[in-house]
Design a protein around this motif. Structure first.
Motif, mmCIF file in Angstrom:
data_model
loop_
_atom_site.group_PDB
_atom_site.id
_atom_site.type_symbol
_atom_site.label_atom_id
_atom_site.label_comp_id
_atom_site.label_asym_id
_atom_site.label_seq_id
_atom_site.Cartn_x
_atom_site.Cartn_y
_atom_site.Cartn_z
ATOM 1 N N CYS A 97 13.028 -132.264 45.725
ATOM 2 C CA CYS A 97 14.002 -131.307 45.184
ATOM 3 C C CYS A 97 13.400 -130.537 44.017
ATOM 4 O O CYS A 97 13.559 -129.319 43.910
ATOM 5 C CB CYS A 97 15.269 -132.028 44.740
ATOM 6 S SG CYS A 97 16.369 -132.511 46.081
ATOM 7 N N MET A 98 12.706 -131.252 43.135
ATOM 8 C CA MET A 98 12.071 -130.581 42.010
ATOM 9 C C MET A 98 10.979 -129.633 42.494
ATOM 10 O O MET A 98 10.807 -128.536 41.956
ATOM 11 C CB MET A 98 11.502 -131.616 41.046
ATOM 12 C CG MET A 98 10.736 -131.019 39.851
ATOM 13 S SD MET A 98 11.700 -129.806 38.888
ATOM 14 C CE MET A 98 12.946 -130.879 38.174
ATOM 15 N N LYS A 99 10.249 -130.032 43.507
ATOM 16 C CA LYS A 99 9.211 -129.169 44.086
ATOM 17 C C LYS A 99 9.831 -127.860 44.570
ATOM 18 O O LYS A 99 9.308 -126.765 44.313
ATOM 19 C CB LYS A 99 8.520 -129.917 45.219
ATOM 20 C CG LYS A 99 7.385 -129.153 45.899
ATOM 21 C CD LYS A 99 7.855 -128.439 47.138
ATOM 22 C CE LYS A 99 6.638 -127.834 47.862
ATOM 23 N NZ LYS A 99 7.013 -126.737 48.760
ATOM 24 N N VAL A 100 10.940 -127.945 45.287
ATOM 25 C CA VAL A 100 11.613 -126.740 45.788
ATOM 26 C C VAL A 100 12.108 -125.879 44.625
ATOM 27 O O VAL A 100 11.964 -124.646 44.630
ATOM 28 C CB VAL A 100 12.781 -127.118 46.722
ATOM 29 C CG1 VAL A 100 13.627 -125.894 47.057
ATOM 30 C CG2 VAL A 100 12.251 -127.757 48.007
ATOM 31 N N LEU A 101 12.669 -126.518 43.612
ATOM 32 C CA LEU A 101 13.148 -125.780 42.446
ATOM 33 C C LEU A 101 12.007 -125.049 41.749
ATOM 34 O O LEU A 101 12.152 -123.889 41.334
ATOM 35 C CB LEU A 101 13.841 -126.741 41.476
ATOM 36 C CG LEU A 101 14.383 -126.149 40.177
ATOM 37 C CD1 LEU A 101 15.412 -125.051 40.452
ATOM 38 C CD2 LEU A 101 14.994 -127.243 39.314
ATOM 39 N N MET A 102 10.859 -125.692 41.635
ATOM 40 C CA MET A 102 9.722 -125.037 40.997
ATOM 41 C C MET A 102 9.155 -123.918 41.866
ATOM 42 O O MET A 102 8.654 -122.915 41.348
ATOM 43 C CB MET A 102 8.633 -126.064 40.664
ATOM 44 C CG MET A 102 9.071 -127.117 39.646
ATOM 45 S SD MET A 102 9.817 -126.429 38.147
ATOM 46 C CE MET A 102 8.457 -125.466 37.492
ATOM 47 N N ASP A 103 9.235 -124.067 43.192
ATOM 48 C CA ASP A 103 8.869 -122.955 44.073
ATOM 49 C C ASP A 103 9.772 -121.751 43.805
ATOM 50 O O ASP A 103 9.305 -120.603 43.750
ATOM 51 C CB ASP A 103 8.978 -123.365 45.543
ATOM 52 C CG ASP A 103 7.838 -124.269 46.004
ATOM 53 O OD1 ASP A 103 6.767 -124.262 45.357
ATOM 54 O OD2 ASP A 103 8.017 -124.964 47.019
ATOM 55 N N CYS A 104 11.069 -122.010 43.652
ATOM 56 C CA CYS A 104 12.004 -120.938 43.320
ATOM 57 C C CYS A 104 11.597 -120.261 42.017
ATOM 58 O O CYS A 104 11.573 -119.022 41.912
ATOM 59 C CB CYS A 104 13.422 -121.486 43.181
ATOM 60 S SG CYS A 104 14.182 -122.114 44.696
ATOM 61 N N ASN A 105 11.277 -121.057 41.031
ATOM 62 C CA ASN A 105 10.895 -120.535 39.726
ATOM 63 C C ASN A 105 9.621 -119.697 39.819
ATOM 64 O O ASN A 105 9.514 -118.626 39.207
ATOM 65 C CB ASN A 105 10.695 -121.701 38.753
ATOM 66 C CG ASN A 105 10.667 -121.265 37.307
ATOM 67 O OD1 ASN A 105 11.642 -120.716 36.805
ATOM 68 N ND2 ASN A 105 9.559 -121.500 36.637
ATOM 69 N N ASP A 106 8.653 -120.157 40.611
ATOM 70 C CA ASP A 106 7.396 -119.427 40.751
ATOM 71 C C ASP A 106 7.611 -118.074 41.428
ATOM 72 O O ASP A 106 7.009 -117.072 41.034
ATOM 73 C CB ASP A 106 6.388 -120.251 41.553
ATOM 74 C CG ASP A 106 5.797 -121.405 40.753
ATOM 75 O OD1 ASP A 106 6.039 -121.474 39.535
ATOM 76 O OD2 ASP A 106 5.088 -122.237 41.348
ATOM 77 N N LEU A 107 8.442 -118.045 42.462
ATOM 78 C CA LEU A 107 8.705 -116.767 43.134
ATOM 79 C C LEU A 107 9.411 -115.797 42.195
ATOM 80 O O LEU A 107 9.068 -114.599 42.160
ATOM 81 C CB LEU A 107 9.532 -116.996 44.399
ATOM 82 C CG LEU A 107 9.988 -115.735 45.147
ATOM 83 C CD1 LEU A 107 8.835 -114.765 45.383
ATOM 84 C CD2 LEU A 107 10.658 -116.115 46.463
ATOM 85 N N LEU A 108 10.364 -116.299 41.429
ATOM 86 C CA LEU A 108 11.026 -115.418 40.451
ATOM 87 C C LEU A 108 10.023 -114.848 39.463
ATOM 88 O O LEU A 108 10.101 -113.673 39.093
ATOM 89 C CB LEU A 108 12.104 -116.187 39.683
ATOM 90 C CG LEU A 108 13.491 -116.288 40.280
ATOM 91 C CD1 LEU A 108 14.448 -116.835 39.239
ATOM 92 C CD2 LEU A 108 13.998 -114.950 40.790
ATOM 93 N N MET A 109 9.085 -115.684 39.007
ATOM 94 C CA MET A 109 8.076 -115.212 38.064
ATOM 95 C C MET A 109 7.247 -114.078 38.657
ATOM 96 O O MET A 109 6.930 -113.095 37.985
ATOM 97 C CB MET A 109 7.168 -116.366 37.643
ATOM 98 C CG MET A 109 7.811 -117.368 36.711
ATOM 99 S SD MET A 109 8.088 -116.693 35.053
ATOM 100 C CE MET A 109 6.418 -116.723 34.412
#
Length: 233
Positions: A97-109
């Motif tokens: 779940c944290m991995k997916v959340l960080m993927d979301c964060n990276d794409l936003l960046m």
């Protein structure tokens, strides 16, 4: 829970703040929200030694029961996921779940050019929309295929995916065909998460308050200028 336990400080637009607020909305748990620009900017400009938690920019979450503050959207989401019943009990699934959340964060960046550090130019945008964005969408689609999101029990990662792609395609509808083409399963997941009545009410509220405002400022203007050129082409 009828009395809000938490207060969220974020600018008057959804963007990163919705990664937090949508967790509460999905579970229909009340959340106090402070979006007054002057109040948030005053807090942000304080010396780190005077801030309730050292931070560069919101979102910031305040626990009204304990007086504790925490910043950074991924840290906030992981902190509230347990109390909201959105954290898997299995440690490996929780890490995914944290991995997916960080993927979301990276794409936003990437999309907001590292918090607006520079603006989009035509060459960079063509590379991003033509290659990077489809790859990101394929990555999320594969995460769905492997069961990292989209399972029978909704986790905070599912809601984060909705906060990312649901909000993106609502505010920037020109990108909706990209998602349908590259990640149709993720599009369907977003529809499922967004259909829950409490979440649908929240999205309608955001639409009424902010229209299609996305990340705001010069970087949003830069994104929209690139999308307009895509349409013209």
């Amino acid at each position: 829970m009828s009395t809000p336990r938490f207060r969220l400080y974020y600018w008057p637009l959804p963007f990163r703040g919705c990664f937090v607020s949508y967790q509460f909305a999905y579970q229909d748990v009340p959340l106090l929200e402070e979006s007054d620009l002057e109040a948030i900017e005053t807090l942000r400009q304080q010396p780190p030694s005077d801030q309730p938690v050292p931070f560069m920019g919101p979102p910031v979450l305040e626990d009204l029961e304990t007086g504790e503050f925490i910043s950074q959207a991924p840290a906030i989401v992981s902190h509230i996921a347990g109390p909201l019943g959105l954290l898997p009990g299995d440690r490996f699934q929780a890490a995914l779940c944290m991995k997916v959340l960080m993927d979301c964060n990276d794409l936003l960046m990437e999309l907001c050019r590292y918090n607006g550090s520079w603006m989009w130019d035509r060459e960079a945008w063509i590379e991003f929309r033509g290659k990077r964005l489809p790859r990101w969408m394929h990555l999320f689609e594969e995460s769905l295929a492997r069961g990292h999101v989209g399972g029978p029990v909704v986790s905070y990662a599912d809601i984060a995916v909705f906060a990312l792609f649901g909000n993106m395609t609502r505010c920037l509808p020109e990108l909706a065909p990209d998602l349908l083409r590259s990640a149709p399963g993720i599009g369907a997941l977003c529809q499922r998460i967004g259909a829950k009545p409490s979440m649908a009410r929240r999205v309608r509220s955001d639409q009424e308050r902010f229209g299609q405002l996305y990340c705001g400022g010069q970087i949003e203007a830069s994104i929209r200028s690139m999308l307009a050129l895509d349409d013209d082409g």
